[in-house]
Each structure stands twice: as structure tokens, then as C-alpha cells.
Enzyme design. Structure first.
Site, PDB file in Angstrom:
ATOM      1  CG  ASP A  13      -1.713  -1.335   1.438  1.00  0.00           C
ATOM      2  OD1 ASP A  13      -1.993  -1.661   0.229  1.00  0.00           O
ATOM      3  OD2 ASP A  13      -1.891  -1.782   2.363  1.00  0.00           O
ATOM      4  CE  LYS A  16       3.454  -2.426  -4.400  1.00  0.00           C
ATOM      5  NZ  LYS A  16       2.874  -2.101  -3.033  1.00  0.00           N
ATOM      6  N   GLY A  40      -4.305  -4.546  -4.569  1.00  0.00           N
ATOM      7  CA  GLY A  40      -5.125  -3.700  -4.845  1.00  0.00           C
ATOM      8  C   GLY A  40      -4.359  -2.211  -5.256  1.00  0.00           C
ATOM      9  CG  HIS A  41      -1.302  -2.349  -7.594  1.00  0.00           C
ATOM     10  ND1 HIS A  41      -0.277  -2.978  -8.245  1.00  0.00           N
ATOM     11  CD2 HIS A  41      -1.084  -2.697  -6.326  1.00  0.00           C
ATOM     12  CE1 HIS A  41       0.485  -3.519  -7.635  1.00  0.00           C
ATOM     13  NE2 HIS A  41       0.035  -3.502  -6.268  1.00  0.00           N
ATOM     14  CD  GLN A 211       1.010  -8.947  -2.291  1.00  0.00           C
ATOM     15  OE1 GLN A 211       1.719  -9.548  -3.113  1.00  0.00           O
ATOM     16  NE2 GLN A 211      -0.586  -8.661  -2.769  1.00  0.00           N
TER      17      GLN A 211
END
Ligand code: IMP
Length: 412
Positions: A13, A16, A40-41, A211
Site C-alpha cells: 500500500d 505503487k 489492490g493497485h 505488496q
């Protein structure tokens, strides 16, 4: 253009998604190499928020090759959902998925949920750990297995028996997965061959880490980690590309720290400041919606992450979240049983005894969100960034001051 790895330096988080989206325009191939839809990008464009879980974050540019390498675990229904939401936006993704990717099966999700009751890690409950467990135990099922229904169903049956799971039916799962496979098989190929050919053709590659280093199964805060290698070595095993083709590594870090799920977090702030960071920084999981734990920046962990990944430059994100704080702390060292350490503990046991030692910085109390050049940032914020980079020993190349693509400062 040199190939670039983008790696998270904290517990994921770090922002990225935004940085990858910002840089993707320069690259021909954007490649995921580990993890799955636990990621979750988030990308924000024109006030619209798009969250990628499996498809590489460069998807919003046309004509990019989007690669899901063999190290990624794939839930085909999540993948299809993502493909159709891109199609709804008028984007046809130019996807390539490795036929060696391990599949997340419905029973993996059930096992993940069941294990959380006895060994609380705070997983995303997406079946990631159990899918990687089967991979290592040599009973995993890969995309290529879907080419032979009998084999595929047989493997499912064996795995269900091994786990003593009776609520799933192999025929039903096989039916469902074969139907999904029909819709994605046009994308499935040998991505190792594709990528090595791209290298020979002098195409440029952006490797998209999911991650972060402290969630790495080998180098993270084990056992409170994910089940893959989000660190630099994961690129080689997760794509089949040798290390000599990874030219540079951009480490992404937030201007403070967050963590979601259980596990050590020495600089965690449980009171008003932590809550304030959570609200201002919208610190809720992009995959699960869980509130993230928030805290001050932790230099010993960042230095450790830079060393492991051979970071060549740094992107610092969410600087604007600190805009209204009168003073900001940074952990520079750890005290463990009265002794001072500049490095992180070698053992999980010692994490509980870590007492962070802080250096305090004056806040800038000014908005930074519309600033386009580093020299125009408030002086106190430049001091904050410069001092951090001096402690880490690496220079900053990107400063992010908001979630939109244009709220990005490039530093010479
Ligand atoms: P898993 O990857 O779902 O098995 O979860 C293991 C640990 O990694 C948990 O603490 C999760 O919250 C954390 N985790 C997994 N994916 C992400 C991510 O993309 N961002 C932040 N934390 C993550």
C-alpha cells in the site's frame, strides 16, 4: 530505455499503483510477477478511481503489453471481471498470461478463511496462501492443466480428499473453471519466451511489484507475511528473466507507515494522530476495505528494504497527507532491551521488544497538492525529504503529492 523494477519498501500500500501508472507511458511491457488478487493497485484519473487486482496497472494506456508472469496466482473469475470492467471503459487489454500460473481454486479461499480462525494473520482471505502452499507441495493446479478436463478434475478430486473437504464437488468446479478458461485462453501463452524475445528486440519492461518487502515470505516480518516474494528475486522466479536484465530498481515508500493485518509495527500510532493519518490518507484496504494501521516513518525497515532490493532511487508518496501536522516524527533507531540498533531484529521474537527512537521534524502546515517542482515545496517539507534520503543513503526521484497522475513531482 532501461528495464525498471518497482518494489514496495514497507508493508504494501505504498502507492505503487499510482507510480506504475505514471511511469508506464515510457515502457512497452508492464509485468506482474508475484501475488494475486490480494493486491489492490489504485489509479486515479480525472477524479475517477480504478483499482487493479491482477491486471498490471499500466492497463489504462493503449498499446502496452500487459503480462501476468508465472509467479502470479490467478483467480480466473476475478481476472474476467477485471477484463470486462476495462472493456466497459472502452479498453481492450493486450494481455499475456503464463500457462504456468497457479490457479486459486474455490477450496483455497475456504481454507484461507478456516485457517484465519486458528492462526490469525489477517490475510485478505482471497486464497493466496493455500494456492502457494499447493504450489510448493507440488499438488497445485496450473492454467495449462485446464487443457485436459480429465486430468484437471482428477487433480481437484485428489486435493479435496487430501484436505478432507467435502463441501465442494470436483465436477462442478471443473465445469465452472473450463467455462472461464474458454474466455481467457486467448491470452494464455509462454510469457517467459515472450519477455525474453522482447528483451532481444530492445523493448522496455516495467516490473510491477505487489505488496511490499516487509510482507515477503523470506524477508518480511514472518509469519505475518504474504506467501510470495515481493522482493527483487521474485522477478526472476516469477517471470523467467535473468537478473542482468533488471537495470534499475525504484523503491516506493509512503511519507509515513501503514500496515493492514496482524504483525509487528513498532511506529504504530493508536491515538488521534494515527486516526488523522487514516482519514486524510484514505487508509482503507483497496482489496478488503479494512482500516489500515497507521504510524510514523520507520527508517531501519526502509534501509533494510533498500539493501535487499538494491534500490537505485526512491519514490516518496502521500507527502500531502502530512501537510497539516505541526510536527512529524521519524524513527531512526530501535532500542531492544536497553541496546541501540540501527538494523531491524533478526528474530520475530525480538519485534515485541522494539522501542522506536525518534527524531522530530517541524511540520510545514501548508498545502502541497498543487506543487509541481521540488524547489517550490515548503522548506520544512524539503528538509523532511532530504533528511530522510540522507538517512537512507539513496536519492529521491519522484515525490507524489496527491492521488491524481498530475500530482507528481519528478526530481532531477
Ligand atoms: P494474504 O496475502 O492474503 O495471504 O495476506 C497476508 C498478509 O499480507 C496480511 O497481513 C495482508 O493484510 C497482507 N497483504 C496482502 N496483500 C496486501 C496488499 O496488497 N497490501 C497490503 N497488505 C497486503
Amino acid at each position: 530505455m532501461d528495464n525498471l523494477a518497482i518494489i514496495g519498501l514497507q508493508w504494501g500500500d505504498e502507492g505503487k499503483g499510482k507510480i506504475i501508472d505514471y511511469l508506464a507511458k515510457e515502457y512497452d511491457y508492464i509485468v506482474r510477477f508475484q501475488g494475486g488478487n490480494n493486491a489492490g493497485h489504485t489509479v486515479n484519473i480525472d477524479k475517477r478511481e480504478i483499482i487493479f487486482h491482477l491486471i498490471p496497472s499500466g492497463a489504462l494506456y493503449s498499446n502496452k503489453h500487459l503480462v501476468i508472469g508465472n509467479g502470479v496466482v490467478v483467480n480466473p473469475s476475478v481476472l474476467l471481471e477485471e477484463i470486462s470492467s476495462l472493456r466497459n471503459m472502452g479498453i481492450e487489454p493486450n494481455l499475456h498470461i503464463s500457462y504456468r500460473c497457479h490457479l486459486i481454486m474455490p477450496y483455497h479461499i475456504a481454507i484461507d478463511e478456516r485457517r484465519e480462525k486458528t492462526q490469525k494473520i489477517g490475510t485478505t482471505k482471497r486464497g493466496i496462501g493455500p494456492a502457494y502452499t499447493d504450489k510448493i507441495a507440488r499438488c497445485g493446479i496450473v492454467l495449462a492443466d485446464l487443457l485436459d478436463r480429465e486430468e484437471f478434475e482428477g487433480k481437484i478430486r485428489k486435493n479435496l480428499e487430501k484436505e478432507g473437504i467435502s463441501e465442494f464437488y470436483p465436477e462442478k468446479i471443473a465445469d465452472e473453471y473450463l467455462l472461464l478458461f474458454e474466455k481467457i485462453k486467448c491470452f494464455v501463452c509462454d510469457t517467459r519466451v515472450l519477455l525474453n524475445k522482447a528483451i532481444l528486440e530492445k523493448k522496455s519492461i516495467l516490473f510491477e511489484g505487489a505488496q511490499g518487502t516487509l510482507l515477503d515470505v523470506d524477508f518480511g516480518t514472518y509469519p505475518y507475511v504474504t506467501s510470495s516474494n515481493p522482493t527483487i528475486g521474485g522477478i526472476c522466479t516469477g517471470t523467467g528473466i535473468p537478473p542482468k536484465y533488471i537495470d534499475n530498481t525504484l523503491g516506493v515508500m509512503k511519507a509515513y507507515s501503514t500496515r493492514v493485518g496482524e504483525g509487528p509495527f513498532p511506529t504504530e500510532l493508536k491515538g488521534d494522530i494515527g486516526n488523522g493519518l487514516r482519514i486524510k490518507g484514505k487508509e482503507y484496504g483497496a482489496t478488503t476495505g479494512r482500516p489500515r494501521r497507521c504510524g510514523w516513518l520507520d527508517i531501519p525497515t526502509i534501509k533494510y528494504s533498500c539493501e535487499i532490493n538494491g534500490v537505485t532511487s526512491i519514490a516518496i508518496t502521500k507527502l500531502d497527507v502530512l501537510d497539516k501536522l505541526p510536527s512529524i516524527k521519524v524513527c531512526t533507531k530501535y532500542k531492544i532491551k536497553g541496546e541501540i540498533f540501527e538494523e531491524i531484529p533478526q528474530s520475530i521474537v525480538n519485534w515485541d521488544e522494539v522501542e522506536p527512537l525518534y527524531e522530530e521534524f517541524t511540520g510545514w502546515m501548508e498545502d502541497t497538492q498543487n506543487i509541481k517542482k521540488k524547489e517550490d515545496l515548503p522548506k520544512a517539507s524539503r528538509v523532511y525529504i532530504d533528511k530522510i534520503m540522507e538517512m537512507i543513503g539513496i536519492s529521491v526521484s519522484i515525490i507524489s503529492v496527491g492521488s491524481e497522475r498530475n500530482q507528481t513531482i519528478e526530481v532531477e
